[in-house]
Design a protein around this motif. Structure first.
Motif, PDB file in Angstrom:
ATOM      1  N   GLN A  50      36.967  47.355  29.350  1.00 31.20           N
ATOM      2  CA  GLN A  50      38.235  46.914  28.773  1.00 31.20           C
ATOM      3  C   GLN A  50      39.352  46.932  29.810  1.00 31.20           C
ATOM      4  O   GLN A  50      40.236  46.060  29.802  1.00 31.20           O
ATOM      5  N   ALA A  51      39.314  47.928  30.728  1.00 33.40           N
ATOM      6  CA  ALA A  51      40.325  47.969  31.793  1.00 33.40           C
ATOM      7  C   ALA A  51      40.190  46.757  32.704  1.00 33.40           C
ATOM      8  O   ALA A  51      41.199  46.158  33.130  1.00 33.40           O
ATOM      9  N   LEU A  52      38.946  46.359  33.005  1.00 31.30           N
ATOM     10  CA  LEU A  52      38.738  45.157  33.824  1.00 31.30           C
ATOM     11  C   LEU A  52      39.221  43.906  33.088  1.00 31.30           C
ATOM     12  O   LEU A  52      39.835  43.004  33.691  1.00 31.30           O
ATOM     13  N   GLY A  61      42.853  43.635  33.300  1.00 28.57           N
ATOM     14  CA  GLY A  61      43.256  43.090  34.598  1.00 28.57           C
ATOM     15  C   GLY A  61      43.134  41.574  34.633  1.00 28.57           C
ATOM     16  O   GLY A  61      43.968  40.880  35.233  1.00 28.57           O
ATOM     17  N   ARG A  62      42.104  41.066  33.983  1.00 29.01           N
ATOM     18  CA  ARG A  62      41.947  39.600  33.916  1.00 29.01           C
ATOM     19  C   ARG A  62      43.112  38.976  33.149  1.00 29.01           C
ATOM     20  O   ARG A  62      43.653  37.925  33.540  1.00 29.01           O
ATOM     21  N   ALA A  63      43.515  39.620  32.036  1.00 25.78           N
ATOM     22  CA  ALA A  63      44.661  39.105  31.267  1.00 25.78           C
ATOM     23  C   ALA A  63      45.939  39.158  32.097  1.00 25.78           C
ATOM     24  O   ALA A  63      46.780  38.227  32.050  1.00 25.78           O
ATOM     25  N   LEU A  69      35.606  37.751  35.134  1.00 26.29           N
ATOM     26  CA  LEU A  69      35.407  38.995  35.875  1.00 26.29           C
ATOM     27  C   LEU A  69      34.253  38.833  36.850  1.00 26.29           C
ATOM     28  O   LEU A  69      33.225  38.239  36.523  1.00 26.29           O
ATOM     29  N   ARG A  70      34.431  39.377  38.034  1.00 25.96           N
ATOM     30  CA  ARG A  70      33.362  39.315  39.025  1.00 25.96           C
ATOM     31  C   ARG A  70      32.148  40.136  38.537  1.00 25.96           C
ATOM     32  O   ARG A  70      32.307  41.196  37.944  1.00 25.96           O
ATOM     33  N   PRO A  71      30.903  39.691  38.762  1.00 21.77           N
ATOM     34  CA  PRO A  71      29.720  40.430  38.256  1.00 21.77           C
ATOM     35  C   PRO A  71      29.493  41.763  38.972  1.00 21.77           C
ATOM     36  O   PRO A  71      28.904  42.674  38.407  1.00 21.77           O
ATOM     37  N   ALA A  72      29.970  41.878  40.229  1.00 23.77           N
ATOM     38  CA  ALA A  72      29.708  43.108  40.988  1.00 23.77           C
ATOM     39  C   ALA A  72      30.308  44.345  40.324  1.00 23.77           C
ATOM     40  O   ALA A  72      29.623  45.365  40.150  1.00 23.77           O
TER      41      ALA A  72
END
Length: 407
Positions: free
Chosen positions: A46-48, A51-53, A127-130
């Motif tokens: 959710q934090a990631l 960040g996307r938002a 989001l990046r997969p890494a």
């Protein structure tokens, strides 16, 4: 035997109950770790996503700012002229977003159902997969670590319980053997003492013929010899346990010595009572030994063959060489030994069965003393039996020595 069986049953129930409770607690703890790691993964995901938002908001705010019209005071009539500024390229916007939010990237097509598109629809934010894979790996690593720690804790505690259980079992078994030993020694002492008392009263209260006196004297000497042998065994065991059993080793030829010991025991137990058969190698076999102590070994084995065999007895004593060792084998056709009792026959105080119901006289010290004496001679003793009713065979292995030179 019933109290002992009940005690062991109670121990097993307690051990199994504790094991089950421990496994349930560890399973609950592992489940708790899995749940917490899942919640932590969800919170970080959710934090990631947050960040996307924020990246979308940053890019949209920049575009709206550039599209906002500014008033031009120099225009005629005070009118406002709108100017469309030059828009930044997609590569510039991607670079700005990735510098501010490394976990977010621009893609032409959405990678997840909730990936938002940019305000102008030029690309999608995802989001990046890494980072996601790293979070998933961290979660499974936490689960694996929790499972490993739980399994290790279960193993360590159960191993400790097993050691404790075995120690308690050994202590109970030792106490039982000590109780049996006390009962056996009491019986072994009371029988000849009572016999001696009867013969003494007979000698001093009655007029007896010379032949009767000689017969009573012989019986009294046998009782005294029995008492002397019992006391001697007790002293030897005490010395062996304290490490003060002293052996006087000297070169000994086993053939003549063994023949003399077997003849003495055959005469002592009653001529022909053992059904003794002696087979000696024609090769001279020499060892460094204490003749008296080694005689105790053979005498104890022959005494057991006599006590634990029914008539007509068949006892075989074999002497042979085996490379650098000399072998003495004492075998009989007696009661035999069960497989579960074979590893314990040389233990101190151990006897098969219960002293209250056992009919064969003994203290459970003879074979313990046999092992101690043979070990102090640098040899080893082993027992073999196919089971009850098939007799048993004791093998004594002693290191040979060269034939002494005649002066």
């Amino acid at each position: 035997m019933a109290p002992r069986a009940q005690t062991f049953s109670l121990q097993r129930i307690i051990f199994l109950s504790v094991s089950v409770v421990l496994c349930l607690q560890v399973g609950w703890w592992i489940r708790l770790q899995i749940r917490d790691s899942g919640r932590l993964l969800e919170a970080r995901t959710q934090a990631l996503q947050a960040g996307r938002a924020q990246a979308w908001q940053m890019d949209s705010l920049k575009l709206l700012t550039l599209l906002h019209s500014q008033p031009d005071p120099s225009s005629p009539g005070g009118t406002v002229e709108g100017q469309v500024p030059a828009m930044p390229s997609l590569a510039e916007r991607r670079k700005a977003i990735q510098e501010a939010f490394p976990q977010v990237e621009l893609v032409p097509r959405p990678m997840a159902p909730d990936d938002p598109f940019l305000l102008d629809g030029a690309a999608f934010l995802t989001l990046r997969p890494a980072p996601l894979k790293e979070l998933e790996d961290q979660r499974w690593h936490a689960v694996f670590r929790a499972s490993t720690e739980g399994a290790f804790m279960v193993f360590a505690v159960l191993f400790g319980f097993v050691l404790l259980y075995r120690k308690l079992s050994e202590e109970l078994d030792l106490k039982l053997r000590q109780r049996n030993f006390t009962s056996a020694v009491t019986h072994e002492l009371k029988t000849p003492i009572a016999s001696l008392r009867v013969w003494t009263e007979t000698l001093f209260t009655r007029e007896l013929a010379q032949e009767q006196r000689q017969r009573i004297r012989g019986l009294m000497e046998k009782d005294l010899e029995r008492l002397n042998e019992l006391v001697g065994n007790l002293l030897d065991v005490a010395r062996a346990e304290s490490g003060s059993l002293v052996l006087h080793l000297a070169p000994l030829e086993l053939g003549p010595w063994l023949e003399a010991v077997c003849e003495g025991m055959d005469h002592r137990l009653g001529p022909g009572a053992l059904g003794l058969k002696l087979e000696c190698s024609s090769e001279p076999l020499w060892v460094d030994a204490d003749p008296k102590a080694l005689s105790t070994v053979v005498e104890n084995l022959l005494s057991n063959a006599y006590k634990y065999s029914a008539e007509p007895r068949q006892t075989t004593v074999t002497l042979d060489g085996d490379g650098d060792d000399a072998l003495i084998v004492v075998s009989d056709q007696g009661h035999g030994i069960t497989a579960k009792d074979l590893p314990r026959v040389f233990h101190r105080f151990f006897r098969v069965g219960d002293e209250m119901t056992r009919q064969v006289a003994g203290t459970g010290l003879g074979l313990f003393l046999v092992k101690e004496i043979v070990t102090r001679h640098g040899g080893e003793v082993r027992v073999f039996s196919r089971g009850p009713g098939f007799g048993s065979a004791f093998t004594i292995r002693l290191p040979r020595r060269a034939i002494p030179e005649t002066p």
